[in-house]
Design a protein around this motif. Structure first.
Motif, mmCIF file in Angstrom:
data_model
loop_
_atom_site.group_PDB
_atom_site.id
_atom_site.type_symbol
_atom_site.label_atom_id
_atom_site.label_comp_id
_atom_site.label_asym_id
_atom_site.label_seq_id
_atom_site.Cartn_x
_atom_site.Cartn_y
_atom_site.Cartn_z
ATOM 1 N N PRO A 21 0.812 -1.227 0.000
ATOM 2 C CA PRO A 21 0.000 0.000 0.000
ATOM 3 C C PRO A 21 0.842 1.273 0.000
ATOM 4 O O PRO A 21 0.381 2.314 -0.479
ATOM 5 N N GLY A 22 2.074 1.196 0.518
ATOM 6 C CA GLY A 22 2.959 2.359 0.480
ATOM 7 C C GLY A 22 3.830 2.407 -0.755
ATOM 8 O O GLY A 22 4.712 3.263 -0.871
ATOM 9 N N ASN A 23 3.585 1.470 -1.694
ATOM 10 C CA ASN A 23 4.257 1.439 -2.981
ATOM 11 C C ASN A 23 5.770 1.295 -2.858
ATOM 12 O O ASN A 23 6.255 0.647 -1.936
ATOM 13 N N ILE A 24 6.519 1.904 -3.778
ATOM 14 C CA ILE A 24 7.968 1.709 -3.827
ATOM 15 C C ILE A 24 8.642 2.276 -2.579
ATOM 16 O O ILE A 24 9.635 1.724 -2.092
ATOM 17 N N SER A 25 8.098 3.336 -2.027
ATOM 18 C CA SER A 25 8.673 3.919 -0.809
ATOM 19 C C SER A 25 8.610 2.918 0.347
ATOM 20 O O SER A 25 9.557 2.783 1.125
ATOM 21 N N GLU A 26 7.487 2.221 0.455
ATOM 22 C CA GLU A 26 7.353 1.213 1.517
ATOM 23 C C GLU A 26 8.317 0.055 1.274
ATOM 24 O O GLU A 26 8.939 -0.464 2.216
ATOM 25 N N MET A 27 8.463 -0.343 0.013
ATOM 26 C CA MET A 27 9.384 -1.432 -0.307
ATOM 27 C C MET A 27 10.817 -1.062 0.078
ATOM 28 O O MET A 27 11.549 -1.870 0.662
ATOM 29 N N ARG A 28 11.216 0.168 -0.228
ATOM 30 C CA ARG A 28 12.574 0.600 0.129
ATOM 31 C C ARG A 28 12.770 0.585 1.649
ATOM 32 O O ARG A 28 13.802 0.142 2.155
ATOM 33 N N GLN A 29 11.770 1.061 2.379
ATOM 34 C CA GLN A 29 11.878 1.067 3.833
ATOM 35 C C GLN A 29 11.955 -0.359 4.376
ATOM 36 O O GLN A 29 12.715 -0.650 5.310
ATOM 37 N N HIS A 37 15.411 -1.687 3.607
ATOM 38 C CA HIS A 37 16.351 -0.940 4.467
ATOM 39 C C HIS A 37 16.354 -1.515 5.876
ATOM 40 O O HIS A 37 17.424 -1.774 6.466
ATOM 41 N N ASP A 38 15.165 -1.725 6.423
ATOM 42 C CA ASP A 38 15.069 -2.252 7.786
ATOM 43 C C ASP A 38 15.591 -3.687 7.861
ATOM 44 O O ASP A 38 16.207 -4.081 8.859
ATOM 45 N N ALA A 39 15.341 -4.473 6.814
ATOM 46 C CA ALA A 39 15.809 -5.864 6.815
ATOM 47 C C ALA A 39 17.336 -5.923 6.860
ATOM 48 O O ALA A 39 17.917 -6.738 7.586
ATOM 49 N N LEU A 40 17.989 -5.054 6.099
ATOM 50 C CA LEU A 40 19.454 -5.051 6.094
ATOM 51 C C LEU A 40 20.020 -4.583 7.428
ATOM 52 O O LEU A 40 21.135 -4.970 7.807
#
Length: 333
Positions: A287-295, A298-301
């Motif tokens: 639902p947050g699109n590409i911005s959510e995917m990047r976050q 980022h958090d996973a790394l």
């Protein structure tokens, strides 16, 4: 006869640009109706975007007009994938035609509105316009209108950028949040192609003008957030960017691109995602699109030092349900 109106329109627009920016023609007071964005509406009406994007189009508007007038309309062909370029976030994702439209409109002197929900990649499409125009990367200038704390701050920054904008691509992010007077002032400068608050009067220097909006212009108008003047200035041919849930074929392309970028920032050579992680990402609606995917990546790394990311690392897995199927969860906000 079908191509004649298009040829006439583009030739007239070219003549207007020569009168405004040429060395031999005196500067005149431009009328609001002169604005080149009307060309976008006419191009859309001709169905020009129903075929593939012409990569090697003629250089001048006159050549484009002559080609449109003399050449028969070719039957639609399969879309040609955009050429990979080393620009931020670029992946092979046509965004349901938005990338092809951006590449074509980059050749015309038309203010462009890019419309789509938050995080869909509107700035990415703006960079495609800039890249297709042939300008250098440092001439791409985002102007985040959400940062303006007053009408005077908005007018001052916009005036400064317009005056020194020759050859640049100015990208106004969320201009609908500006004070109404600031919106009208910007719209007036765009529609008349005249700089405000300068003496003697001067035309706007040649530049690309792009605005990013989260909703359709008519929706923002109904809500009272966007003035009619600014909506009209960018209404010529809007580009609509769909949410990534409607572009499932691009989910993993974006994910791997982002993983590579985030890994490089940490000096880590990431191998990729496990197969079950890829399946979890494809099933999730983002639902947050590409911005959510990047976050999410980022958090996973930040949580793991592994070379391969799993659904657990991405917070897309929380266990097994009673029937043995995986239970998936949305990433934490």
């Amino acid at each position: 006869v079908g191509g004649a109106p298009l040829a006439t329109l583009l030739a007239a627009n070219n003549a207007l640009l020569q009168a405004q920016h040429g060395n031999d023609e005196p500067v005149r007071e431009a009328a609001p109706g002169d604005n080149g964005f009307i060309a976008g509406r006419a191009l859309h009406a001709t169905g020009l975007f129903s075929g593939p994007l012409v990569r090697d189009a003629p250089e001048s508007f006159v050549d484009i007009a002559a080609t449109a007038a003399s050449s028969p309309v070719a039957p639609p062909e399969p879309r040609i994938a955009p050429i990979e370029r080393d620009i931020d976030g670029y992946v092979e994702d046509n965004m349901e035609g938005a990338v092809d439209q951006a590449g074509f409109l980059a050749r015309l002197d038309i203010p462009v509105a890019i419309i789509g929900p938050a995080g869909t990649g509107k700035m990415y499409v703006a960079r495609v316009i800039h890249d297709a125009s042939g300008a250098s990367p440092d001439m791409f200038v985002p102007v985040d209108c959400r940062d303006f704390r007053s009408r005077n701050a908005a007018n001052s920054r916009i005036s400064r950028e317009l005056q020194r904008g020759e050859g640049k691509t100015l990208v106004f992010k969320s201009p609908h949040v500006m004070n109404a007077e600031a919106q009208v002032k910007l719209a007036r400068q765009i529609s008349t192609r005249m700089l405000a608050d300068v003496s003697p009067a001067r035309y706007l220097p040649p530049m690309k003008l792009v605005a990013l909006f989260p909703e359709k212009l008519e929706t923002l108008l109904r809500k009272g957030q966007l003035t009619e003047q600014l909506a009209g200035a960018f209404a010529g041919y809007p580009i609509h960017v769909p949410p990534i849930r409607d572009r499932k074929q691009a989910v993993l392309r974006w994910a791997h691109k982002i993983l590579g970028q985030e890994g490089a920032l940490r000096d880590r050579d990431m191998k990729g995602f496990t197969p079950d992680a890829e399946q979890a990402m494809l099933r999730y609606d983002w639902p947050g699109n590409i911005s959510e995917m990047r976050q999410c990546i980022h958090d996973a790394l930040d949580k793991t030092d592994k070379d391969w990311l799993t659904p657990v690392d991405l917070s897309l897995f929380r266990g097994i349900d009673p029937e043995g199927a995986p239970e998936e969860a949305a990433p934490a906000p």
